[in-house]
Design an enzyme around this catalytic site. Sequence first.
Site, PDB file in Angstrom:
ATOM      1  N   GLY A 140      10.112  -2.543   5.926  1.00  0.00           N
ATOM      2  CA  GLY A 140      10.446  -1.351   6.701  1.00  0.00           C
ATOM      3  C   GLY A 140      10.423  -0.054   5.918  1.00  0.00           C
ATOM      4  N   ALA A 141       9.757  -0.037   4.754  1.00  0.00           N
ATOM      5  CA  ALA A 141       9.730   1.166   3.922  1.00  0.00           C
ATOM      6  C   ALA A 141       8.389   1.884   3.974  1.00  0.00           C
ATOM      7  CB  ALA A 141      10.074   0.806   2.474  1.00  0.00           C
ATOM      8  N   GLY A 142       7.476   1.422   4.841  1.00  0.00           N
ATOM      9  CA  GLY A 142       6.168   2.052   4.941  1.00  0.00           C
ATOM     10  C   GLY A 142       5.232   1.698   3.805  1.00  0.00           C
ATOM     11  N   GLU A 200      -1.384  -8.117  12.341  1.00  0.00           N
ATOM     12  CA  GLU A 200      -0.786  -6.790  12.428  1.00  0.00           C
ATOM     13  C   GLU A 200      -0.661  -6.309  13.878  1.00  0.00           C
ATOM     14  OE1 GLU A 200      -0.047  -3.978   9.475  1.00  0.00           O
ATOM     15  OE2 GLU A 200       0.937  -5.903   9.772  1.00  0.00           O
ATOM     16  N   SER A 252       8.275 -11.771  -1.332  1.00  0.00           N
ATOM     17  CA  SER A 252       7.639 -10.477  -1.524  1.00  0.00           C
ATOM     18  C   SER A 252       8.424  -9.597  -2.487  1.00  0.00           C
ATOM     19  CB  SER A 252       7.494  -9.752  -0.186  1.00  0.00           C
ATOM     20  OG  SER A 252       6.772  -8.544  -0.361  1.00  0.00           O
ATOM     21  N   ASP A 276      -3.547  -0.632   6.503  1.00  0.00           N
ATOM     22  CA  ASP A 276      -2.676  -1.439   5.656  1.00  0.00           C
ATOM     23  C   ASP A 276      -3.287  -2.795   5.332  1.00  0.00           C
ATOM     24  OD1 ASP A 276      -1.053   0.712   6.110  1.00  0.00           O
ATOM     25  OD2 ASP A 276       0.730  -0.441   6.616  1.00  0.00           O
ATOM     26  N   GLY A 301       3.522  -1.284   3.576  1.00  0.00           N
ATOM     27  CA  GLY A 301       2.547  -2.307   3.950  1.00  0.00           C
ATOM     28  C   GLY A 301       3.020  -3.733   3.770  1.00  0.00           C
ATOM     29  N   SER A 302       4.338  -3.956   3.856  1.00  0.00           N
ATOM     30  CA  SER A 302       4.847  -5.320   3.636  1.00  0.00           C
ATOM     31  C   SER A 302       4.360  -6.289   4.711  1.00  0.00           C
ATOM     32  CB  SER A 302       6.378  -5.322   3.575  1.00  0.00           C
ATOM     33  OG  SER A 302       6.944  -4.851   4.785  1.00  0.00           O
ATOM     34  N   SER A 303       4.317  -5.841   5.965  1.00  0.00           N
ATOM     35  CA  SER A 303       3.864  -6.745   7.032  1.00  0.00           C
ATOM     36  C   SER A 303       2.379  -7.046   6.898  1.00  0.00           C
ATOM     37  CB  SER A 303       4.162  -6.146   8.416  1.00  0.00           C
ATOM     38  OG  SER A 303       3.327  -5.026   8.685  1.00  0.00           O
ATOM     39  N   LYS A 350       0.830  -1.197   0.000  1.00  0.00           N
ATOM     40  CA  LYS A 350       0.000   0.000   0.000  1.00  0.00           C
ATOM     41  C   LYS A 350       0.870   1.255   0.000  1.00  0.00           C
ATOM     42  CE  LYS A 350       0.122   2.425   4.112  1.00  0.00           C
ATOM     43  NZ  LYS A 350       1.515   2.139   4.407  1.00  0.00           N
TER      44      LYS A 350
END
Length: 397
Positions: free
Chosen positions: A140-142, A193, A135, A204, A144-146, A13
């Site tokens: 950690g880049a904001g 999450e 993935s 997210d 929405g990977s998690s 996202k």
Amino acid sequence: MRVQECIISAPGKAILHGEHAVVHGKVALAVSLNLRTYLKLKATHTGKVCINLPNIDTFLCWDAAELKEIIPFSCGQHEEVKRLDTERVKRLREFVGVANGNLDASDMATLAFLYIYLALFGSGELPSLTLSVWSELPTGAGLGSSAAYSVCLAAALLCASGAMPAPLKEGDHTARWCQEDLELINSWAFQGEMVIHGNPSGVDNAVGTWGGMLRFLAGTIIPLSRVPLLRILLTNTKVPRSTKVLVAKVKDKINKFPTILTSVLESVDAVSCTCEKVLFEMTCEPITGEHYNVLEELIDINQHLLNIMGVGHPALDTLCRVTLARGLHSKLTGAGGGGCGITLLRPETDSVVIQSTIQDLKDCDFDCWETSIGGPGVQVHSPFSVKENILEILNRY
């Protein structure tokens, strides 16, 4: 298990407009990225539960009997997903060996998997399985990977447990679930999450579940059913930042200059609402150059407003300057202070311009991808519809 093998994907996202203002009761528009996380679940007869996450160098196996002993009272009641079971989280942290310490990406991913797996299967015999995830999203880049990971976990394990059907029919390449099942996926993804982040907004995982664009206002998330697919460049400046610190910085500035910053927040809100209106128009009438002119102007305005809030960064200024030299318009996405930015690509933008811009940004030591926003949410795939390189990775484990 009800499902012996499946391949699931969910998107990352980006925030199109409304960063930081959303914290203060204004509208934010979150969009799906056509950069996805892929998960393959395969039932086995080894008595082992294995998880393979090559992106973060995590490869773990447990005896199913060993996992059963962690939480003997796991209920496995699919409908009770509103509240996080903090006792289960505590026991899992002890099991993983991070009872009181900070969590790295591997720890968080492991805990989210074990939490959902035990919650859904804990009332009976634990099935042996292998779960592999790859993935396209940087961690950690904001982006929405998690959440994409949690959505994939929830969808795969819910299907495997029989809590909902697998919608892929013979001959289909991809399929999606009905609204009721998507809501169930989203609820369990939000649990994942919470295990990872503690107190997430829910935006997210909602984007990962429904895809497209979501309107977020005062804790209410509304998926927008009709949005155009827009091409963008997504750039990671690789400058680390703390969302918590940046949110506090904006709050301090509001307290210091309440009259000025209130107007800024109202302006950001107006940008978000105007953008939403334009995007809706683009789905109802022929798309014109004027639509893109307005979208570009809104990007420029919002970037200036975010700089006024104090969440810009020299690296983001470089991104805007480099892309503008090629006639393209950019803004930060997410918390700011570094991190990522998005650049709108018009339909007529020449591929030579795009590739030259990507190279210019890479010369600045940034990572850059050409992708799109507004694509589908969580999906189940046949092997024939998965990118060859990703399928090779998933099949390796």
